[in-house]
Design a protein around this motif. Structure first.
Motif, PDB file in Angstrom:
ATOM      1  N   PHE A   1      -2.707  -3.670  22.119  1.00 20.09           N
ATOM      2  CA  PHE A   1      -2.670  -4.739  21.132  1.00 20.09           C
ATOM      3  C   PHE A   1      -1.760  -4.301  19.973  1.00 20.09           C
ATOM      4  O   PHE A   1      -1.821  -3.164  19.521  1.00 20.09           O
ATOM      5  CB  PHE A   1      -4.105  -4.982  20.644  1.00 20.09           C
ATOM      6  CG  PHE A   1      -4.348  -6.339  20.072  1.00 20.09           C
ATOM      7  CD1 PHE A   1      -4.482  -7.451  20.903  1.00 20.09           C
ATOM      8  CD2 PHE A   1      -4.486  -6.516  18.709  1.00 20.09           C
ATOM      9  CE1 PHE A   1      -4.725  -8.705  20.377  1.00 20.09           C
ATOM     10  CE2 PHE A   1      -4.731  -7.770  18.177  1.00 20.09           C
ATOM     11  CZ  PHE A   1      -4.850  -8.872  19.011  1.00 20.09           C
TER      12      PHE A   1
ATOM     13  N   GLN B   1      -1.646  -4.637  16.823  1.00 20.09           N
ATOM     14  CA  GLN B   1      -2.205  -4.046  15.611  1.00 20.09           C
ATOM     15  C   GLN B   1      -2.678  -2.610  15.849  1.00 20.09           C
ATOM     16  O   GLN B   1      -2.569  -1.755  14.965  1.00 20.09           O
ATOM     17  CB  GLN B   1      -3.352  -4.900  15.085  1.00 20.09           C
ATOM     18  CG  GLN B   1      -3.635  -4.610  13.630  1.00 20.09           C
ATOM     19  CD  GLN B   1      -4.767  -5.446  13.072  1.00 20.09           C
ATOM     20  OE1 GLN B   1      -5.456  -6.145  13.807  1.00 20.09           O
ATOM     21  NE2 GLN B   1      -4.958  -5.364  11.786  1.00 20.09           N
ATOM     22  N   ASP B   2      -3.196  -2.359  17.046  1.00 22.66           N
ATOM     23  CA  ASP B   2      -3.624  -0.993  17.375  1.00 22.66           C
ATOM     24  C   ASP B   2      -2.428  -0.052  17.392  1.00 22.66           C
ATOM     25  O   ASP B   2      -2.463   1.050  16.859  1.00 22.66           O
ATOM     26  CB  ASP B   2      -4.313  -0.967  18.743  1.00 22.66           C
ATOM     27  CG  ASP B   2      -5.674  -1.648  18.708  1.00 22.66           C
ATOM     28  OD1 ASP B   2      -6.425  -1.389  17.765  1.00 22.66           O
ATOM     29  OD2 ASP B   2      -5.973  -2.432  19.624  1.00 22.66           O
TER      30      ASP B   2
ATOM     31  N   SER C   1      -1.039   0.542  13.894  1.00 25.63           N
ATOM     32  CA  SER C   1      -1.880   1.471  13.133  1.00 25.63           C
ATOM     33  C   SER C   1      -1.599   2.912  13.545  1.00 25.63           C
ATOM     34  O   SER C   1      -1.543   3.808  12.702  1.00 25.63           O
ATOM     35  CB  SER C   1      -3.367   1.176  13.356  1.00 25.63           C
ATOM     36  OG  SER C   1      -3.772   0.059  12.630  1.00 25.63           O
TER      37      SER C   1
ATOM     38  N   SER D   1       2.773  -5.484  12.219  1.00 27.97           N
ATOM     39  CA  SER D   1       2.329  -6.123  13.455  1.00 27.97           C
ATOM     40  C   SER D   1       1.771  -7.489  13.137  1.00 27.97           C
ATOM     41  O   SER D   1       1.331  -7.745  12.028  1.00 27.97           O
ATOM     42  CB  SER D   1       1.251  -5.282  14.137  1.00 27.97           C
ATOM     43  OG  SER D   1       0.057  -5.334  13.399  1.00 27.97           O
ATOM     44  N   GLY D   2       1.822  -8.360  14.124  1.00 29.76           N
ATOM     45  CA  GLY D   2       1.276  -9.704  13.939  1.00 29.76           C
ATOM     46  C   GLY D   2       2.272 -10.737  14.396  1.00 29.76           C
ATOM     47  O   GLY D   2       3.117 -10.463  15.257  1.00 29.76           O
TER      48      GLY D   2
END
Lengths: 410, 151
Positions: free
Chosen positions: A342, A344-345, A348, A359-360
């Motif tokens: 994912f 966002q993972d 991070s 991210s996004g």
């Protein structure tokens, strides 16, 4: 060729800061950029030496502020190739696009008129048009993007009808970073008598802007994405269009006089659009930023970003855990995902390695219709980034496993 | 509390397991379930939490949606913890969980495997991920209580 190591000395944010225990690598330049000392000092100078309100004081301090503020219009005019009277200071690109939508769009659109946009636009070049369409009965239509996600003149030609009154698009898109052929797009729109609105938020800092050559009707950009302070930007409009428009906000500074019977005499363009005390230090900082960028040279900036992109793409060419959505992109923006993780993972984890990426959906919430995924990681290079920065990102991607993504929480 | 739940290697495995094989990860059409659609806290996560609450007891709770590791694992753990509990018990678990995520004092014994998420309290940008499913449950409990007040 840029002397990046010398340039980096101009930026306090690049003086060896750490993030998450690692030397900071900043690759979120499409979100905002770092500020050079020239900008910081210009703002400090206003605070330290000549704070006063512009256009109102019959004293030396205020006149100094006037001169500093007003001179930036000329700098902007030189930077984008327009008359200084066509430069409206705004709170940023979003504000500028909203002024066009509400001051121009609301007054000039009627039921059945068409507004053309694309699925790659940022929210600020979509949502004002949605609202204006709702209020006027105008219709939103989308110009087809090609299989890579690019806006082409051929697609605009196909989408044009006699009903199209507005064509609004980004000169450089904020997720895929493609450069649009603004001049040709404007020419086609004008053949049908439509007005063109160019979102230059992602282009002004990265490619040469020439509103005369483009022949666009409106163009908006933000200062903070080009080494200037946040909270300030520019709306360019052709003088005749601006002259015919009513302001979007009213207040002090924009009017010459008003009477109790409701008579209001507005100032001339561009002052009539600038109600209230403006972001004076912001405008002064923007002036310093444009001067700084001009000294670095826009051709050098574009070329360096492209070199970083090519270097990075070459570096990750044999990685089998990464998918890039704009492999043939024109600018320093790389949109990608680490496979099966994912966004966002992964972002991070990359962040935990000292590397700032985003991210996004990057406010381009319609783009998933084109690239097939709703979230991506966006790394965006600027002229102060180095090839070592690209190496660091590549290394973080290589080691980005789900175990490592979870490992940052322990 | 089990000694195992103090070993970071074990906690990491638990977190990964809840992400890869989330529990109660299937929505239902059963009208006895109420649903909370959690999509407005951020522009990324988009999950649905469903619960069947009868006479103050959370008989069943489920979820599904687009979510990162932390959202998925935290919601999976939540379903394990509150299933079969009374609303009062679930609230106490929830309060302890929120305390842990906020970096305040909490009772480890109440949270069982969910202590694996303690590290999120140090990553401010991921707190929304770790609480989205729990806020869904909170909403469903509040709705259930309102309904009963109306009776």
């Amino acid at each position: 060729m840029l002397d990046v190591n010398t340039i980096r000395k101009d930026f306090p944010m690049l003086d060896g800061k750490l993030m998450s225990g690692h030397p900071l690598v900043y690759l979120d330049n499409s979100a905002t950029t770092f500020k050079p000392n020239a900008v910081i000092n210009a703002i400090n100078d206003f605070y330290h030496n000549y704070t006063s309100n512009i256009h109102r004081g019959e004293y030396e301090l205020s006149q100094k502020a006037d001169t500093a503020y007003d001179s930036v219009r000329k700098i902007v005019g030189g930077f984008i190739n327009c008359d200084e009277k066509e430069v409206v200071f705004t709170a940023g690109a979003t504000n500028g696009l909203n002024i066009v939508a509400y001051s121009y769009g609301l007054a000039n659109l009627k039921a059945g008129d068409e507004i053309l946009i694309t699925l790659a636009e940022h929210a600020s070049n979509v949502l004002p048009w949605f609202d204006v369409a709702k209020k006027t009965g105008a219709v939103i239509r989308y110009i087809d993007l090609d299989e890579e996600g690019r806006l082409t003149p051929a697609a605009l030609e196909k989408a044009m009808t006699e009903k199209v009154r507005i064509v609004a698009f980004a000169a450089v898109t904020n997720v895929l970073g493609y450069i649009a052929d603004v001049k040709e797009l404007c020419r086609i729109a004008h053949e049908y008598g439509a007005v063109t609105v160019v979102d230059a938020a992602q282009s002004a800092a990265h490619i040469h802007t020439d509103v005369k050559d483009w022949d666009c009707d409106f163009m908006a950009f933000s200062s903070h994405k080009m080494c200037g302070p946040s909270g300030v930007g520019v709306l360019y409009g052709k003088k005749a269009l601006l002259d015919a428009m009513e302001p979007f906000t009213y207040g002090g500074g924009s009017n010459a006089r008003f009477e109790k019977d409701g008579t209001v005499i507005l100032k001339e363009t561009p002052e009539k659009f600038e109600s209230g005390t403006p972001d004076m230090e912001g405008v002064i900082g923007l002036g310093a930023a444009l001067r700084y960028i001009s000294e670095v040279g826009m051709e050098n900036i574009s070329a360096h970003e492209k070199a970083l992109r090519d270097y990075f793409m070459n570096k990750i060419a044999d990685y089998d855990n990464v998918e890039v959505y704009n492999p043939n992109g024109d600018t320093g923006i790389i949109a990608f995902n680490v496979k099966n993780i994912f966004a966002q993972d992964a972002a991070s984890y990359i962040g935990s390695q000292g590397i700032a990426v985003r991210s996004g959906n990057h406010c381009a919430k319609l783009l998933h219709n084109v690239i097939g995924v709703t979230e991506t990681i966006r790394a965006s290079f600027y002229f102060y980034n180095t090839f070592e920065d690209a190496d660091r990102l590549a290394e973080a991607i290589k080691t980005c496993t789900i175990e490592n993504c979870i490992g940052i929480f322990f | 509390m089990s000694e195992l739940l103090k070993d970071p290697m074990v906690l990491r495995e638990i977190l990964l397991d809840h992400y890869e094989y989330p529990h109660n990860h299937k929505l239902t059409d059963n009208p006895a379930f109420k649903e909370a659609h959690m999509s407005s806290e951020s522009c990324i996560d988009d999950i649905r939490v469903q619960a069947k609450i009868t006479d103050g007891i959370i008989e069943d709770v489920r979820f599904d949606g687009r979510a990162c590791t932390i959202s998925t694992a935290s919601t999976s753990m939540m379903t394990d913890l509150v299933k079969g509990k009374t609303i009062a018990e679930a609230k106490e678990i929830m309060n302890n969980y929120f305390a842990m995520i906020d970096g305040r004092e909490f009772d480890e014994n109440m949270l069982e495997e969910a202590v694996a998420l303690q590290g999120v309290s140090k990553q401010a940008n991921r707190i929304k991920c770790a609480t989205i499913g729990w806020h869904g449950l909170e909403k469903l409990i509040a709705e259930s209580e309102e309904e009963n007040d109306g009776k």
